[in-house]
Every structure is written in C-alpha cells, then in structure tokens.
Design an enzyme around this catalytic site. Sequence first.
Site, PDB file in Angstrom:
ATOM      1  N   GLU A 104      34.672  29.241  88.509  1.00  0.00           N
ATOM      2  CA  GLU A 104      34.346  27.480  87.923  1.00  0.00           C
ATOM      3  C   GLU A 104      32.732  27.274  88.889  1.00  0.00           C
ATOM      4  O   GLU A 104      32.529  27.583  89.762  1.00  0.00           O
ATOM      5  CB  GLU A 104      35.093  26.812  89.154  1.00  0.00           C
ATOM      6  N   HIS A 159      32.571  20.041  87.623  1.00  0.00           N
ATOM      7  CA  HIS A 159      32.691  21.899  87.526  1.00  0.00           C
ATOM      8  C   HIS A 159      34.218  21.733  85.918  1.00  0.00           C
ATOM      9  O   HIS A 159      33.455  21.369  85.158  1.00  0.00           O
ATOM     10  CB  HIS A 159      33.812  21.612  89.122  1.00  0.00           C
ATOM     11  N   HIS A 203      36.421  24.483  84.365  1.00  0.00           N
ATOM     12  CA  HIS A 203      37.686  25.155  84.108  1.00  0.00           C
ATOM     13  C   HIS A 203      37.370  26.299  83.473  1.00  0.00           C
ATOM     14  O   HIS A 203      36.291  26.685  82.040  1.00  0.00           O
ATOM     15  CB  HIS A 203      38.352  24.938  83.528  1.00  0.00           C
ATOM     16  N   ASP A 229      42.706  20.269  91.838  1.00  0.00           N
ATOM     17  CA  ASP A 229      41.699  18.773  91.549  1.00  0.00           C
ATOM     18  C   ASP A 229      42.077  17.099  91.671  1.00  0.00           C
ATOM     19  O   ASP A 229      40.575  17.196  92.575  1.00  0.00           O
ATOM     20  CB  ASP A 229      41.377  18.752  90.473  1.00  0.00           C
TER      21      ASP A 229
END
Length: 134
Positions: A25, A83, A85, A96
């Site tokens: 990530e 960010h 995935h 999250d």
Amino acid sequence: MMKCLFIKHVHLNTILKRAREENIEICGFLVGREEGEKVFVDYIVFEKNILSSSHEFEIDPLETLKVLESAEKKNKDIVGIFHSHVSFPPYPSQKDLKRMKAWRNVWLIVNNLGQYAAFILKDGEVKRIEVKVE
C-alpha cells in the site's frame, strides 16, 4: 451540501501510477485548502508505508509533523490522506475506519487497477464524496 474533492489530473495520475508500480500500500498526504465544502488539493506528499504491507499502511508520526509544519509555512493544511489497496476495491477497510476516526478529513483511496474514490467520516458513517479531476 456534501464535501467535494478537487484534485489536479497530474496529481491523481501520479498517485495511480505509483499504486500500479508497488506491491504494498502506498500512502501520503493531500495538501491544500478548504473553502466551505470544497476541498482543493494544491500538492501531494508521498510518505513511506513503514509497515511495508500489502493490506495496511502507517506513516511515521515524525514525517507527519514535518508535512504539517511545511504546509503551515505555505499557508496550507493537510486536507486529506491518500493510500492504495492492492487488488481490492477503493473502499475503506476496517483498519481505515479506525484511522478515519483520528484523521477526520478526506480519505482518497486508489487501487492498482486504476480505480479511485474519496470518503469522509460524518456522524460515525462513511460517506463517499465527489471527486472532481481538474
């Protein structure tokens, strides 16, 4: 009126490109300004995922402080976190959600398939917000 994230094409593409290149990530900050319900990204700052994980991320708190201080000198704020995935839809995970309670700003989530979406936590619920690419 719901918040709306305005991000430049070049910034979104840079984040998406990095997400495709990495098998962990990626993460960082969206820096800019808020005007009412409009959130404008002026620049992005990539940070190291200190967990080096493909299913979670963490940013060094000292690096966070540096970004905050640098933004303040430019009369800017951290307006969001981004960010990626890896091979999962761009929707907040349970981890999250826990972090969204601490960072109550926009969360831009992308994946390595080129998908993206932005969210805020409002009244304890995850709300998807519109992303306008400029």
